[in-house]
Design a protein around this motif. Structure first.
Motif, PDB file in Angstrom:
ATOM      1  N   ALA A 314     -29.926 -31.763 -41.991  1.00  0.00           N
ATOM      2  CA  ALA A 314     -29.758 -31.543 -40.552  1.00  0.00           C
ATOM      3  C   ALA A 314     -31.073 -31.741 -39.808  1.00  0.00           C
ATOM      4  CB  ALA A 314     -29.226 -30.137 -40.302  1.00  0.00           C
ATOM      5  N   THR A 402     -34.047 -27.519 -32.158  1.00  0.00           N
ATOM      6  CA  THR A 402     -33.123 -27.128 -33.226  1.00  0.00           C
ATOM      7  C   THR A 402     -33.140 -25.613 -33.368  1.00  0.00           C
ATOM      8  OG1 THR A 402     -33.496 -29.187 -34.452  1.00  0.00           O
ATOM      9  CG2 THR A 402     -32.539 -27.343 -35.671  1.00  0.00           C
ATOM     10  N   ARG A 436     -29.668 -29.069 -31.005  1.00  0.00           N
ATOM     11  CA  ARG A 436     -28.672 -28.917 -32.057  1.00  0.00           C
ATOM     12  C   ARG A 436     -28.754 -27.525 -32.666  1.00  0.00           C
ATOM     13  NH1 ARG A 436     -32.489 -32.641 -33.938  1.00  0.00           N
ATOM     14  NH2 ARG A 436     -33.610 -32.101 -35.849  1.00  0.00           N
ATOM     15  N   VAL A 438     -27.787 -25.332 -36.181  1.00  0.00           N
ATOM     16  CA  VAL A 438     -27.401 -25.283 -37.590  1.00  0.00           C
ATOM     17  C   VAL A 438     -27.059 -23.834 -37.880  1.00  0.00           C
ATOM     18  CG1 VAL A 438     -28.087 -25.741 -39.973  1.00  0.00           C
ATOM     19  CG2 VAL A 438     -28.966 -27.193 -38.120  1.00  0.00           C
ATOM     20  N   GLU A 480     -20.747 -31.969 -35.960  1.00  0.00           N
ATOM     21  CA  GLU A 480     -21.000 -33.260 -36.604  1.00  0.00           C
ATOM     22  C   GLU A 480     -20.850 -33.201 -38.121  1.00  0.00           C
ATOM     23  OE1 GLU A 480     -24.151 -35.367 -33.602  1.00  0.00           O
ATOM     24  OE2 GLU A 480     -24.969 -33.961 -35.067  1.00  0.00           O
ATOM     25  N   GLU A 481     -21.064 -32.017 -38.672  1.00  0.00           N
ATOM     26  CA  GLU A 481     -20.968 -31.894 -40.132  1.00  0.00           C
ATOM     27  C   GLU A 481     -20.692 -30.444 -40.484  1.00  0.00           C
ATOM     28  OE1 GLU A 481     -23.579 -33.053 -44.141  1.00  0.00           O
ATOM     29  OE2 GLU A 481     -24.471 -33.247 -42.137  1.00  0.00           O
ATOM     30  N   TYR A 493     -22.549 -25.361 -40.534  1.00  0.00           N
ATOM     31  CA  TYR A 493     -22.166 -26.319 -39.519  1.00  0.00           C
ATOM     32  C   TYR A 493     -23.431 -26.907 -38.880  1.00  0.00           C
ATOM     33  CZ  TYR A 493     -17.731 -23.804 -39.759  1.00  0.00           C
ATOM     34  OH  TYR A 493     -16.579 -23.190 -40.199  1.00  0.00           O
ATOM     35  N   ARG A 494     -23.350 -28.203 -38.580  1.00  0.00           N
ATOM     36  CA  ARG A 494     -24.368 -28.837 -37.739  1.00  0.00           C
ATOM     37  C   ARG A 494     -23.676 -29.277 -36.453  1.00  0.00           C
ATOM     38  NH1 ARG A 494     -25.944 -34.249 -37.348  1.00  0.00           N
ATOM     39  NH2 ARG A 494     -24.949 -34.754 -39.344  1.00  0.00           N
TER      40      ARG A 494
END
Length: 499
Positions: A314, A402, A436, A438, A480-481, A493-494
């Motif tokens: 990530a 992040t 983002r 994480v 996204e992931e 989760y990302r």
């Protein structure tokens, strides 16, 4: 002097960038701090400009800057300086009648601004020692500092740096250190709380921006505690002198000291004595269950390996992060991992003992890219000081590229009874636009969640479910992931957050 590079090129001040007054810089009218574009500027009046030029030409100041103990500073040519108006705490003040500033300095930008009530005991002690070292070095060269506030220090990772260049002034023989009272209230007395009473200082400093008064400390340190190091001189005698001189002017006190033979040599000896005292004020906050959390949290080796791979991917799969916030950082394992792929990491943890241990480790390693802070996300630092804006809230300072929130959501949602939508909104709000997140979701059937739920009434958290959590994430951005760890009770989760 050249401003040190912190991984971003130093830019000339842009005349088209409207200067904005720093709300925390207004108590000394001789110099004010402004932000213009990406630059941190300090405007000086004629007297302050003369003091600055003498300081810049001294032998001690460039050495302290080169050693990283004072923030990098340079004077801007008049042609490169933006037009800076007079200012109030809230911003420019039109029609104040103050003449134009005589000089403008540009400072090195500190990666993340923190407040003393977010530091551990060892951090505050190192900040106090830096203050005293700078003063001890300045006195023989004919300079002093006008104040002694803990807020004059910031951090490059685990290394303190003095930022109030405007505090330096030529010393006049016979004058005491003007910053002594501030130093006691914001640095020495908080250290005494820990060393002599075993009390964490953070709530005390957070409650009053000016720190702890001598009168308060004298009530706490009575009886045999009066004999503890530093107490008689810097608490009880200090309080007595304050009461005795309450009706006298500062000029009268200075005259009395000069007549009594107070010299620069005596001032220097006093500073050395205070350094010796501060070094003795050791305190390690009592260990809690959080200290060994990484060992006791129940991850299998497969879970740990999968989690590390996911977090690393990530951080490396998109643009490099300027700033990472690791919320609930614990021992800093993932903060260190993030520091390999980001410019700077702020490791936030609520337990002072955990932060103190992490700071000492980072300091011993010479780390300058991870800043550990004591902060409870369920009760984060609010705005403080004058009009509530002199010291910015944690939310106002966050803005990370992040945000890591690993093994955190269940502690807030179940342990602290914060509604799940509020938890997700808080985590997303710590990121800059387009940043983002994480995040790890601990399922209700995970052993840690079960342990927390055992202390709660049945059915109190009906919405604490994976599907509800994913719907909330989707409301703040794009997932996204995702990765379900091998144990089957935790999912990572990302999320690309909305701009």
């Amino acid at each position: 002097m050249v401003i040190p590079d912190l991984g971003r090129a130093s830019r000339a001040a842009r005349p088209d960038a409207e200067p904005r007054a720093e709300p925390g810089s207004f108590r000394d009218p001789a110099n004010r701090v402004f932000h213009a574009g990406g630059d941190v500027l300090r405007a000086l009046d004629e007297t302050a400009a003369a003091h600055w030029r003498a300081l810049a030409g001294s032998t001690f100041f460039p050495h302290l800057v080169a050693a990283g103990k004072i923030c990098g500073t340079e004077e801007l040519p008049a042609a490169a300086s933006p037009a800076i108006p007079p200012a109030t705490p809230a911003g420019p003040a039109a029609g104040s009648g103050q003449p134009a500033w005589a000089a403008v300095l540009r400072h090195e930008r500190i990666p993340f601004v923190s407040h003393p009530y977010e530091w551990s005991h060892a951090m505050l002690r190192d900040a106090a020692l830096l203050h005293l070292e700078i003063l001890r070095t300045a006195l023989p060269a004919g300079f002093t500092t006008k104040d002694g506030s803990a807020y004059n220090v910031q951090w490059r990772g685990s290394r303190p740096v003095f930022i109030d260049v405007g505090s330096f002034a030529p010393i006049r023989d016979g004058e005491p250190w003007a910053g002594y009272r501030q130093f006691c209230q914001t640095l020495l007395y908080p250290l005494l709380l820990g060393a002599h009473l075993g009390v964490d200082f953070q709530p005390w400093l957070r409650a009053r921006v000016d720190g702890i008064e001598a009168e308060q400390m004298s009530r706490l340190l009575r009886g045999l505690r009066r004999l503890s190091p530093g107490v008689l001189t810097h608490v009880h005698l200090h309080h007595s002198v304050q009461r005795r001189n309450a009706g006298r002017s500062t000029a009268d006190v200075r005259t009395q000291l000069r007549d009594a033979g107070y010299t620069r040599e005596l001032a220097l000896a006093t500073v050395r004595g205070m350094e010796k005292l501060v070094r003795r004020l050791e305190y390690r906050p009592p260990a809690s269950h959080w200290v060994d959390y990484q060992r006791t949290c129940g991850y299998s080796e497969a879970d740990r390996a999968g989690k590390e791979r996911f977090v690393t991917a990530a951080l490396t799969g998109v643009r490099r992060s300027r700033l990472v916030l690791d919320l609930g950082a614990n021992d800093g394992h993932y903060s260190r991992l993030a520091a390999r792929h980001a410019d700077y990491v702020v490791a936030v943890e609520q337990d002072p003992a955990v932060v103190d241990r992490l700071y000492r480790t980072l300091r011993d390693e010479g780390d300058r890219r991870v800043l550990p802070l004591v902060l409870d996300l369920a009760d984060p630092s609010p705005g403080g000081g004058w009009r509530g804006i002199e010291r910015a809230s944690f939310a106002a300072r966050a803005g990370a590229d992040t945000v890591l929130a690993l093994a955190l959501v269940h502690h807030l949602a179940i342990g602290r009874n914060v509604p799940l939508p509020e938890v997700v909104a808080c985590l997303a709000g710590c990121a800059a636009p387009g940043g983002r997140l994480v995040v790890e979701f601990v399922h209700p059937d995970d052993p840690m969640a079960v342990r927390l739920l055992a202390n709660k009434p049945d059915g109190i958290f009906p919405d604490y479910r994976r599907d509800a959590f994913e719907a909330l994430l989707a409301g703040h951005g794009t997932v996204e992931e995702r990765l379900e760890l091998p144990s089957g009770t935790r999912t990572l989760y990302r999320v690309a957050l909305g701009g």
